[in-house]
Design an enzyme around this catalytic site. Structure first.
Site, PDB file in Angstrom:
ATOM      1  N   THR A 119       0.877   9.867  76.476  1.00 31.33           N
ATOM      2  CA  THR A 119       1.578  10.289  75.264  1.00 31.33           C
ATOM      3  C   THR A 119       3.069   9.955  75.313  1.00 31.33           C
ATOM      4  O   THR A 119       3.666   9.927  76.401  1.00 31.33           O
ATOM      5  CB  THR A 119       1.430  11.818  75.089  1.00 31.33           C
ATOM      6  OG1 THR A 119       2.317  12.259  74.055  1.00 31.33           O
ATOM      7  CG2 THR A 119       1.783  12.583  76.355  1.00 31.33           C
ATOM      8  N   TYR A 143       2.769  19.997  78.229  1.00 29.19           N
ATOM      9  CA  TYR A 143       1.805  18.975  77.793  1.00 29.19           C
ATOM     10  C   TYR A 143       2.234  17.601  78.313  1.00 29.19           C
ATOM     11  O   TYR A 143       1.460  16.889  78.963  1.00 29.19           O
ATOM     12  CB  TYR A 143       1.704  18.976  76.260  1.00 29.19           C
ATOM     13  CG  TYR A 143       0.963  17.793  75.699  1.00 29.19           C
ATOM     14  CD1 TYR A 143      -0.382  17.585  75.986  1.00 29.19           C
ATOM     15  CD2 TYR A 143       1.625  16.859  74.891  1.00 29.19           C
ATOM     16  CE1 TYR A 143      -1.049  16.481  75.482  1.00 29.19           C
ATOM     17  CE2 TYR A 143       0.956  15.769  74.376  1.00 29.19           C
ATOM     18  CZ  TYR A 143      -0.380  15.575  74.682  1.00 29.19           C
ATOM     19  OH  TYR A 143      -1.047  14.475  74.191  1.00 29.19           O
TER      20      TYR A 143
HETATM   21  C1  UD1 Z   1       3.167  14.188  68.113  1.00 30.40           C
HETATM   22  C2  UD1 Z   1       2.282  14.600  69.248  1.00 30.40           C
HETATM   23  C3  UD1 Z   1       3.008  14.488  70.541  1.00 30.40           C
HETATM   24  C4  UD1 Z   1       3.548  13.084  70.729  1.00 30.40           C
HETATM   25  C5  UD1 Z   1       4.379  12.689  69.518  1.00 30.40           C
HETATM   26  C6  UD1 Z   1       4.743  11.239  69.634  1.00 30.40           C
HETATM   27  C7  UD1 Z   1       0.556  16.293  68.957  1.00 30.40           C
HETATM   28  C8  UD1 Z   1       0.263  17.753  68.798  1.00 30.40           C
HETATM   29  N1  UD1 Z   1       1.850  15.973  69.068  1.00 30.40           N
HETATM   30  O1  UD1 Z   1       4.224  15.132  68.020  1.00 30.40           O
HETATM   31  O2  UD1 Z   1       2.149  14.780  71.612  1.00 30.40           O
HETATM   32  O3  UD1 Z   1       4.363  13.026  71.860  1.00 30.40           O
HETATM   33  O4  UD1 Z   1       3.630  12.877  68.325  1.00 30.40           O
HETATM   34  O5  UD1 Z   1       5.758  10.903  68.737  1.00 30.40           O
HETATM   35  O6  UD1 Z   1      -0.321  15.453  68.944  1.00 30.40           O
HETATM   36  N2  UD1 Z   1       7.111  17.999  60.675  1.00 30.40           N
HETATM   37  C9  UD1 Z   1       7.529  18.677  59.536  1.00 30.40           C
HETATM   38  N3  UD1 Z   1       6.652  19.567  58.974  1.00 30.40           N
HETATM   39  C10 UD1 Z   1       5.412  19.799  59.482  1.00 30.40           C
HETATM   40  C11 UD1 Z   1       4.996  19.103  60.636  1.00 30.40           C
HETATM   41  C12 UD1 Z   1       5.887  18.198  61.206  1.00 30.40           C
HETATM   42  O7  UD1 Z   1       8.651  18.493  59.058  1.00 30.40           O
HETATM   43  O8  UD1 Z   1       4.689  20.633  58.917  1.00 30.40           O
HETATM   44  C13 UD1 Z   1       8.028  16.989  61.262  1.00 30.40           C
HETATM   45  C14 UD1 Z   1       8.401  17.261  62.713  1.00 30.40           C
HETATM   46  O9  UD1 Z   1       9.551  18.042  62.790  1.00 30.40           O
HETATM   47  C15 UD1 Z   1       8.633  15.821  63.207  1.00 30.40           C
HETATM   48  C16 UD1 Z   1       7.632  14.978  62.409  1.00 30.40           C
HETATM   49  O10 UD1 Z   1       7.322  15.775  61.262  1.00 30.40           O
HETATM   50  O11 UD1 Z   1       9.919  15.358  62.877  1.00 30.40           O
HETATM   51  C17 UD1 Z   1       6.338  14.708  63.155  1.00 30.40           C
HETATM   52  O12 UD1 Z   1       5.817  15.921  63.682  1.00 30.40           O
HETATM   53  P1  UD1 Z   1       4.298  16.048  64.196  1.00 30.40           P
HETATM   54  O13 UD1 Z   1       3.387  15.368  63.248  1.00 30.40           O
HETATM   55  O14 UD1 Z   1       4.063  17.497  64.480  1.00 30.40           O
HETATM   56  O15 UD1 Z   1       4.260  15.196  65.522  1.00 30.40           O
HETATM   57  P2  UD1 Z   1       5.235  15.222  66.797  1.00 30.40           P
HETATM   58  O16 UD1 Z   1       5.893  16.521  66.938  1.00 30.40           O
HETATM   59  O17 UD1 Z   1       6.099  14.001  66.706  1.00 30.40           O
END
Ligand code: UD1
Length: 330
Positions: A119, A143
């Site tokens: 990852t 993780y």
């Molecule tokens: C995911 C992976 C992580 C990996 C990373 C690689 C999982 C659980 N996590 O995390 O293991 O290292 O990708 O880049 O598989 N966001 C919002 N609103 C939401 C959800 C997310 O604003 O409801 C934003 C987050 O702050 C972030 C972006 O969207 O900036 C992506 O978040 P998310 O999809 O949760 O993935 P990562 O945290 O990047």
């Protein structure tokens, strides 16, 4: 095609099941080992499914012998970052100790090739926002650490034995298979595209943007979103490389460019054809501002060519999958 078989641990899970499908389509003999903790039986479209745990040495040993396994693809793991912070030993047990058992079985049975699902979380907070495989690894949650420890075990084992391995560091994975048969099934999902698609279909009332004050072009977090089909294909490419005598390597898997949260949400609204109910919230703990893969190495050294590097296609695929889940649960 090889007369030997490939053991896929976690092959009933999101990414593992896509790899199993692609292996099956290419005529490979596949055996899936999955404890169905988060995987689903129906997601295994090819091969034999054995329900069990990778920590069960006797079982793994017996499978390797019985099915003439010479390659292992290892996906079985817990993957929820906040949970890993609350319950680190759960992650070290399943992601690190169980993998050590699996590697011992591989060593005892002379397994030739190993492909490991790692990852981008191994990088932690990036200063520049773009990670090459040589960027120092400084995970900021258990993780990421639990996966990095496996990377180290694999490196050492490959140096000490004839095993060759490829470690693939995934960035943000999304989408489903072209026929919408398998996709992201996790309940209480936290991943942005999944959450946005759920909100689009009314499964959630609203969704949040976590942080609008980052030092990024529009103030929201930037990530490298990769379609699960391309990611699965990277595993097939890695397998061919190892079979051709390639040496052990680690590669990033992404597209090499990112989209902000706002760009992702705009795309979901465009593809869905209706506005989402979006709330702006403070930053989520532990989120780096930008996380993008330098993925030139896998393209240059393995010849991997992404086919679905298009945010609209990724969102279309994710929305279709969410529609299917919604219809199933009605
Ligand atoms: C995911 C992976 C992580 C990996 C990373 C690689 C999982 C659980 N996590 O995390 O293991 O290292 O990708 O880049 O598989 N966001 C919002 N609103 C939401 C959800 C997310 O604003 O409801 C934003 C987050 O702050 C972030 C972006 O969207 O900036 C992506 O978040 P998310 O999809 O949760 O993935 P990562 O945290 O990047």
């Amino acid at each position: 095609m090889s007369s030997k078989s490939i053991l896929v641990t976690g092959g009933a899970g999101y990414i593992g099941s896509h790899v199993v499908r692609q292996l099956g389509e290419q005529g490979e003999n596949v055996v899936v080992l999955d404890n169905l903790y988060s995987g689903q039986k129906e997601a295994v479209l090819y091969g034999k499914l054995i329900i069990g745990d990778t920590s069960d040495k006797e079982l793994v040993d017996q499978i390797i012998k019985q099915y003439n396994i010479d390659t292992v693809m290892h996906f079985a793991a817990h993957t929820v970052v906040p949970e890993s912070v609350e319950n680190p030993l759960k992650y070290y047990a399943n992601n690190t100790s169980a993998t050590r058992n699996l590697l011992e079985c591989c060593q005892n049975n002379g397994i030739k090739h190993f492909i490991f699902s790692s990852t981008a979380a191994v990088y932690g907070m990036l200063e520049e926002g773009v990670a090459t495989e040589d960027t120092p690894t400084r995970p900021i949650n258990p993780y990421g650490t639990s996966k990095l420890m496996t990377e180290w075990m694999l490196k050492d084992l490959s140096l000490a034995t004839d095993l060759t391995h490829i470690t693939l560091r995934y960035f943000n994975v999304s989408g489903c298979d072209p026929q919408t048969r398998i996709g992201q099934n996790t309940p209480n999902a936290t991943l942005l595209i999944k959450v946005a698609c759920e909100a689009a279909l009314g499964k959630r009332d609203s969704l949040s943007i976590f942080g609008t004050d980052y030092d990024t072009p529009d103030g929201t977090g930037v990530r490298d979103y990769i379609h699960v089909e391309d990611l699965a294909d990277a595993h097939i490419t890695a397998l061919k490389y190892l079979r051709n005598g390639g040496e052990s390597k680690t590669f990033n898997c992404g597209y090499g460019h990112g989209y902000s949260v706002k760009e992702v949400l705009d795309t979901v609204q465009k593809v869905h054809g209706a506005p989402l109910n979006i709330e702006e919230k403070p930053r989520r703990a532990g989120d780096p501002p930008i996380l993008i893969a330098d993925c030139s190495a896998i393209q240059k050294e393995l010849g991997w060519k992404p086919k679905l590097d298009d945010l609209e296609k990724i969102v279309e695929s994710s929305l279709k999958w969410e529609h299917k889940l919604a219809n199933k649960n009605q």
